[in-house]
Write a protein that holds these residues in place. Structure first.
Motif, PDB file in Angstrom:
ATOM      1  N   VAL A 244      -2.604  -0.403   3.057  1.00 32.11           N
ATOM      2  CA  VAL A 244      -1.179  -0.688   3.238  1.00 32.11           C
ATOM      3  C   VAL A 244      -0.694  -0.131   4.574  1.00 32.11           C
ATOM      4  N   VAL A 256       7.925  -0.896  -0.200  1.00 29.68           N
ATOM      5  CA  VAL A 256       6.877  -0.389  -1.094  1.00 29.68           C
ATOM      6  C   VAL A 256       7.043  -0.876  -2.521  1.00 29.68           C
ATOM      7  N   MET A 260       4.030  -3.073  -4.166  1.00 32.33           N
ATOM      8  CA  MET A 260       3.242  -2.594  -5.312  1.00 32.33           C
ATOM      9  C   MET A 260       3.340  -3.569  -6.481  1.00 32.33           C
ATOM     10  N   HIS A 265       0.133  -3.365  -8.805  1.00 33.42           N
ATOM     11  CA  HIS A 265      -0.113  -1.923  -8.871  1.00 33.42           C
ATOM     12  C   HIS A 265      -1.600  -1.585  -8.737  1.00 33.42           C
ATOM     13  N   VAL A 269      -4.322   3.070  -3.196  1.00 31.21           N
ATOM     14  CA  VAL A 269      -3.650   2.652  -1.974  1.00 31.21           C
ATOM     15  C   VAL A 269      -4.117   3.552  -0.837  1.00 31.21           C
ATOM     16  N   VAL A 302       4.965   5.167  -2.794  1.00 32.95           N
ATOM     17  CA  VAL A 302       3.916   4.569  -3.629  1.00 32.95           C
ATOM     18  C   VAL A 302       3.845   5.281  -4.966  1.00 32.95           C
ATOM     19  N   SER A 306       4.548   3.233  -8.259  1.00 39.10           N
ATOM     20  CA  SER A 306       3.298   2.924  -8.956  1.00 39.10           C
ATOM     21  C   SER A 306       2.614   4.233  -9.341  1.00 39.10           C
ATOM     22  N   THR A 309      -1.171   4.732  -9.482  1.00 39.80           N
ATOM     23  CA  THR A 309      -1.948   4.447  -8.279  1.00 39.80           C
ATOM     24  C   THR A 309      -2.327   5.755  -7.588  1.00 39.80           C
TER      25      THR A 309
END
Length: 322
Positions: A244, A256, A260, A265, A269, A302, A306, A309
């Motif tokens: 990303v 973001v 995501m 998701h 990342v 992030v 998510s 993640t």
């Protein structure tokens, strides 16, 4: 905020045999330029997959005995961009010693867009290795201008799913980042072969692509070269890993959270395009205070959008196995 709050987890790093060796002068000769070695030979074992970050949005992917490069910009020369003295007339140059020390082979080069910090070294690499170059029609015409044969250039638009046997590459029509004025540097396309580019201003954005690489028996990995996207074009990709790009401004709304959700998701990342790409490839990567804050903000965003993640902030040249 502490100076180094980022989680640089080693959970996906190779063992000592496959890890990159780093020196104060940059990446050590050999390790980043080759697939993780076996005891018998310095080539990847059949079926092995490794991913090495080469700064900006550049990657080396070794899939068995094949090597795929994404936006390989290794020359990393000074344009004044990170000193507040940006010069669009900066001559295009290739640091062949650095490039040749890291690029021992390549079968495919994937170009997201044709700004100098993504495309600068691509013609040299293609001539050296014979790699096939995939990119926009602008990338195709620029390749011709550099003397590459049309038979080595593959223009793509987005929507193509290309079969390479042990992996596929899905091409995604995408968007370039926006600056504070909701515009970008060097917009424009090349609809025919131009004269050979001489300065960084001669390499326009030329439309932007993203790519998803799916490895047979391995991960699906999404690669961005700029921090904007078309949500509808990401539907159904659902990658395991997403590279990303860092936002340089807030011109793109809800970057973001929308990204995501659109990517369903991802498990992992990896932030890219956050380093000072006008400094040599030496760990730790050089990052200015403003970009450090933006990187911290991206990691936090992030995790909010998510929570399951995992975020990996990469180091140069280190082989990661996802």
């Amino acid at each position: 905020m502490s100076a180094r709050p980022l989680d640089r987890r080693r959970f996906l790093r190779t063992t000592a045999a496959g890890a990159a060796v780093v020196t104060a002068g940059g990446l050590a000769t050999g390790t980043p330029a080759q697939a993780a070695p076996t005891a018998a030979a310095g080539r990847a074992r059949q079926g092995a997959v490794s991913f090495r970050w080469w700064g900006t949005s550049g990657w080396r992917i070794d899939i068995g005995d094949r090597t795929v490069l994404v936006d390989p910009y290794l020359s990393r020369y000074d344009t004044g961009l990170f000193r507040g003295a940006f010069d669009p007339a900066t001559p295009l140059t290739v640091d062949t010693a650095v490039v040749d020390s890291l690029v021992d082979r390549a079968s495919t080069v994937l170009v997201t867009h044709t700004h100098w910090d993504h495309y600068n070294d691509v013609p040299h690499i293609a001539k050296k290795t014979g790699a096939r170059v995939f990119g926009t029609l602008t990338a195709y015409h620029l390749g011709l201008a550099y003397g590459l044969p049309a038979s080595q250039l593959s223009p793509v638009k987005g929507g193509e799913v290309l079969d390479f046997g042990d992996h596929t590459v899905e091409v995604v029509s995408s968007l370039h980042s926006r600056n504070a004025g909701w515009s970008m540097a060097f917009p424009g396309v090349r609809v025919s072969q131009p004269t050979r580019p001489a300065t960084i201003a001669d390499l326009p954005e030329g439309d932007t692509l993203a790519y998803q690489v799916r490895v047979d028996g391995g991960p699906s990995v999404f690669f961005m070269g700029a921090s904007d996207f078309a949500e509808r074009n990401l539907t159904g990709l659902a990658p395991d890993v997403a590279m990303v790009a860092l936002q340089s401004t807030t011109a793109t709304a809800d970057y973001v959270p929308r990204l995501m959700a659109a990517l369903d998701h991802p498990k992992v990342v990896v932030p890219v395009h956050w380093d000072n790409f006008e400094t040599p490839l030496a760990n730790p990567p050089v990052v200015g205070p403003a970009d450090r804050r933006r990187l911290d903000d991206l990691v936090a965003a992030v995790r909010r959008a998510s929570p399951r993640t995992r975020v990996l902030v990469p180091e140069y040249g280190t082989a990661y196995h996802f």
